[in-house]
Design an enzyme around this catalytic site. Structure first.
Site, mmCIF file in Angstrom:
data_model
loop_
_atom_site.group_PDB
_atom_site.id
_atom_site.type_symbol
_atom_site.label_atom_id
_atom_site.label_comp_id
_atom_site.label_asym_id
_atom_site.label_seq_id
_atom_site.Cartn_x
_atom_site.Cartn_y
_atom_site.Cartn_z
ATOM 1 N N CYS A 96 -39.215 -27.463 -6.020
ATOM 2 C CA CYS A 96 -37.795 -27.303 -5.685
ATOM 3 C C CYS A 96 -37.231 -28.522 -4.940
ATOM 4 O O CYS A 96 -37.044 -29.560 -5.552
ATOM 5 C CB CYS A 96 -37.639 -26.013 -4.892
ATOM 6 S SG CYS A 96 -36.031 -25.253 -5.054
ATOM 7 N N HIS A 195 -41.067 -20.657 -6.593
ATOM 8 C CA HIS A 195 -41.675 -20.258 -5.333
ATOM 9 C C HIS A 195 -42.561 -19.073 -5.665
ATOM 10 O O HIS A 195 -42.767 -18.747 -6.825
ATOM 11 C CB HIS A 195 -40.592 -19.893 -4.321
ATOM 12 C CG HIS A 195 -39.680 -21.039 -4.019
ATOM 13 N ND1 HIS A 195 -40.053 -22.091 -3.219
ATOM 14 C CD2 HIS A 195 -38.423 -21.311 -4.441
ATOM 15 C CE1 HIS A 195 -39.053 -22.963 -3.144
ATOM 16 N NE2 HIS A 195 -38.056 -22.527 -3.888
HETATM 17 N N1 GLN Z 1 -31.785 -27.086 -1.442
HETATM 18 C C1 GLN Z 1 -32.186 -27.178 -2.801
HETATM 19 C C2 GLN Z 1 -31.330 -26.354 -3.742
HETATM 20 O O1 GLN Z 1 -30.698 -25.430 -3.303
HETATM 21 C C3 GLN Z 1 -33.637 -26.808 -2.944
HETATM 22 C C4 GLN Z 1 -33.891 -25.367 -2.648
HETATM 23 C C5 GLN Z 1 -35.323 -25.017 -2.454
HETATM 24 O O2 GLN Z 1 -36.179 -25.876 -2.234
HETATM 25 N N2 GLN Z 1 -35.596 -23.727 -2.505
HETATM 26 O O3 GLN Z 1 -31.308 -26.607 -4.923
#
Ligand code: GLN
Length: 235
Positions: A96, A195
């Protein structure tokens, strides 16, 4: 005492760890024990040096936009080391926010351009007042393996040169909601929006990373027992 020893760099493990991404470290250690391997973990964070020669495997977790802004500034000084690690075909998993920062840039939910290090050729746009949230299943086109996870991201990522997707979306949104790709693979670097954490639910991917790290470090070793390890589905 284990027969094989690996050293893992947990990139910004103290800042980039949304939705329990640290579980990926635990999952790697769990599978490594079954491969007669132990893993020493070192967090590499703000103002630390990253020497690619000291590490066999690396993890880079997800983060909120704020943490990404902080990491974006620091990681520029580690660009050469990270690029060398990736191009030397050492295994890395980036999730992510970490995935986004390996690419050229990420446009945050507030519309701010957060620079990545461009060691992979993707870029990430924003979406207006919307996030991709929910369970996701993909299929890797080379192995046919299915991977399961949970995505929660604002970013819409578009792959570039030298990258192929981790998998094609069977259900869920993936990289950008349009082209059905999810994640990226370049050499032995695997990127994903999953995740869950991804390795606890997809042990085959953990095995792939570990085997690669062992092959790189112990080119003469007979790893047939490690390769024969059966991974029970955990999703
Ligand atoms: N902040 C980033 C997004 O919203 C990554 C989010 C995350 O790592 N869960 O795309």
């Amino acid at each position: 005492m284990a027969k094989y020893h690996l050293t893992l760099a947990h990139l910004y493990g103290d800042l980039m760890n949304t939705y329990g991404d640290i579980g990926n470290v635990n999952a790697l250690q769990y599978y490594a024990r079954q491969m007669d391997t132990d893993i020493a973990v070192k967090v590499i964070s703000i103002e630390d040096d990253f020497d690619p020669n000291k590490f066999d495997i690396a993890l880079f977790g997800g983060g909120q936009d704020y943490e990404q802004t902080v990491v974006s500034k620091d990681i520029q000084s580690k660009k050469a080391g990270i690029q060398e690690f990736i191009e030397d075909d050492k295994p890395m998993l980036a999730i992510c926010g970490g995935y986004q920062l390996l690419g050229h840039y990420y446009i945050s939910a507030a519309g701010e351009k957060i620079p990545g290090i461009g060691v992979l050729d993707h870029y990430t746009l924003s979406q207006d007042h919307h996030r991709f949230i929910g369970n996701i299943t993909i299929q890797n086109e080379e192995t046919g393996q299915k991977y399961h996870g949970f995505e929660n991201h604002n970013g819409r990522t578009f792959l570039g040169k030298g990258e192929r997707p981790l998998g094609m979306v069977l259900s869920g949104h993936g990289n950008n909601g349009d082209d059905k790709t999810e994640g990226a693979i370049h050499k032995s670097t695997f990127c994903s929006y999953f995740h869950g954490p991804i390795l606890t639910r997809n042990g085959e991917l953990a095995k792939r990373l570990l085997i690669k790290a062992l092959e790189n470090k112990y080119p003469q070793a007979d790893l047939s027992q490690q390769k024969a390890l059966t991974i029970a589905p955990t999703f």
